[in-house]
Design an enzyme around this catalytic site. Structure first.
Site, PDB file in Angstrom:
ATOM      1  N   ARG A   6      -2.583 -24.500 -51.380  1.00 55.81           N
ATOM      2  CA  ARG A   6      -1.633 -25.273 -50.574  1.00 55.81           C
ATOM      3  C   ARG A   6      -0.753 -26.130 -51.480  1.00 55.81           C
ATOM      4  NH1 ARG A   6      -6.617 -25.745 -47.738  1.00 55.81           N
ATOM      5  NH2 ARG A   6      -6.530 -24.901 -45.616  1.00 55.81           N
ATOM      6  N   LYS A  51      -8.094 -30.606 -47.478  1.00 49.43           N
ATOM      7  CA  LYS A  51      -7.959 -30.618 -46.023  1.00 49.43           C
ATOM      8  C   LYS A  51      -9.300 -30.491 -45.315  1.00 49.43           C
ATOM      9  CE  LYS A  51      -5.201 -28.471 -42.360  1.00 49.43           C
ATOM     10  NZ  LYS A  51      -4.163 -27.446 -42.061  1.00 49.43           N
ATOM     11  N   ARG A  90       2.284 -19.421 -49.204  1.00 44.93           N
ATOM     12  CA  ARG A  90       0.906 -19.195 -48.750  1.00 44.93           C
ATOM     13  C   ARG A  90       0.880 -18.163 -47.621  1.00 44.93           C
ATOM     14  NH1 ARG A  90      -4.291 -21.800 -48.598  1.00 44.93           N
ATOM     15  NH2 ARG A  90      -5.098 -22.089 -46.500  1.00 44.93           N
ATOM     16  N   HIS A  99     -10.401 -21.255 -45.057  1.00 38.08           N
ATOM     17  CA  HIS A  99     -10.573 -21.592 -43.649  1.00 38.08           C
ATOM     18  C   HIS A  99     -12.043 -21.545 -43.263  1.00 38.08           C
ATOM     19  CE1 HIS A  99      -6.163 -20.469 -42.510  1.00 38.08           C
ATOM     20  NE2 HIS A  99      -6.273 -21.690 -43.002  1.00 38.08           N
ATOM     21  N   TYR A 110      -1.944 -17.901 -39.031  1.00 39.52           N
ATOM     22  CA  TYR A 110      -1.188 -16.840 -39.704  1.00 39.52           C
ATOM     23  C   TYR A 110      -1.053 -15.594 -38.839  1.00 39.52           C
ATOM     24  CZ  TYR A 110      -2.009 -19.740 -43.796  1.00 39.52           C
ATOM     25  OH  TYR A 110      -2.049 -20.782 -44.674  1.00 39.52           O
TER      26      TYR A 110
END
Length: 320
Positions: free
Chosen positions: A133, A174, A255, A278, A288
């Site tokens: 990211r 994140k 990304r 994820h 996505y």
């Protein structure tokens, strides 16, 4: 609103303060600032939100609603008003934003070649080829870059970067799964090695203004980059590349392009989900969904391969 903007946001991240100030002064104060607080009704807030929904995204509507809500809540805690009517109002659906998109293979190849020689070359190569990211790359330090790998480990580790930090206020990534080690393709190793071995020009140009933070990607004086810095430099690097309109692309779409390129090559969704950090495939599909190659035909295509295509279904040929 002025009271909240002045004294009500202690301890918030500077970027959050900047955003809330900008949006409050642009969208809240001009529309509602003249209303007496005791006269403000839920209907007033509903009408205000409905008007703003014609021009703003849902995310921005949520933010300006939150700003007004926090300001009135602060006033209520100081006996300026008996109740907070803003909390009674739901945020409507705003204008649809521009959907994220992904570079095709030809475009990605052109970007990698066209960015060579620019200040963003190494950043673009690493972002596109490792799926990191932008908030992670902006916080990446040379202490977490291992261009030779760790051949003495058991098992040996290839060249990699350790993604352990981000530019978030806490410094954390994140999610917990976002703390990961990303192997570096040879092209990334070469781009980073060149950046490591040739840092002198920026330092020389900055002279006494240079600040050493150990960052892999920094401003012209060594300071951490912000999102605007990266976006501006990214578009500058892309401006002369044929087939790519620089103004239509943002760094985060590198990304998305990584996901799209893997999906086009048949990499399973579960593996893509793990690679992008994820917690599960549901998150990857939601974020996505436009970049993931549809797999609904997979069963039919495989069975045609096993048992042979039906002559009445010629479209199945060549789709394996």
């Amino acid at each position: 609103m002025t009271d909240w903007l002045t004294d009500g946001r202690t301890g918030l991240d500077p970027s959050t303060v900047e955003t809330s100030t900008l949006l409050s002064r642009k969208h809240v104060v001009p529309s509602l600032g003249a209303r007496k607080l005791r006269d403000l009704s839920a209907e007033d807030v509903d009408r205000w939100l409905a008007t703003k929904a014609k021009a703003l995204s849902t995310r921005t509507l949520q933010t300006i609603h939150s700003c007004l809500n926090r300001a009135v809540r602060r006033a209520m805690a100081r006996d300026k008003v008996k109740r907070n009517v803003v909390e009674l109002c739901l945020v409507p659906q705003g204008r649809a934003g521009r959907p994220s998109k992904a570079l095709t293979f030809a475009q990605a190849d052109a970007v990698l070649k066209g960015a060579a020689g620019t200040s963003m070359h190494a950043y673009i190569v690493v972002a596109l080829l490792t799926r990191a990211r932008t908030e992670e790359l902006r916080a990446l330090t040379w202490d977490h870059v291992f261009l030779k790998g760790r051949p003495d480990f058991d098992p040996p580790q290839p060249p990699h970067i350790a993604v352990l930090r981000s530019v978030r206020r806490s410094g954390d990534t994140k999610t917990r799964k976002s703390r990961r080690t990303l192997a570096l393709p040879a092209r990334c190793v070469e781009a980073l090695r060149q950046r490591f071995e040739d840092p002198g020009r920026e330092r020389l140009a900055a002279d006494e203004k240079w600040e050493e933070h150990g960052l892999v990607f920094s401003s012209a004086v060594g300071r951490p980059l912000d999102a605007a810095n990266v976006r501006r430099a990214f578009r500058q690097a892309l401006k002369d590349i044929d087939g790519v309109d620089a103004e239509e692309w943002t760094p985060r779409e590198l990304r998305h392009s990584f996901v799209s390129l893997l999906s086009d090559r048949g990499v399973p969704l579960e593996e893509i989900s793990r690679l992008v950090g994820h917690s599960g495939t549901a998150v990857t599909e939601e974020v996505y969904r436009r970049q993931i190659r549809p797999v609904i035909q997979t069963g039919a295509v495989v069975m045609d391969g096993i048992f042979g295509a039906d002559p009445q279904r010629p479209w199945t040929r060549g789709n394996r």
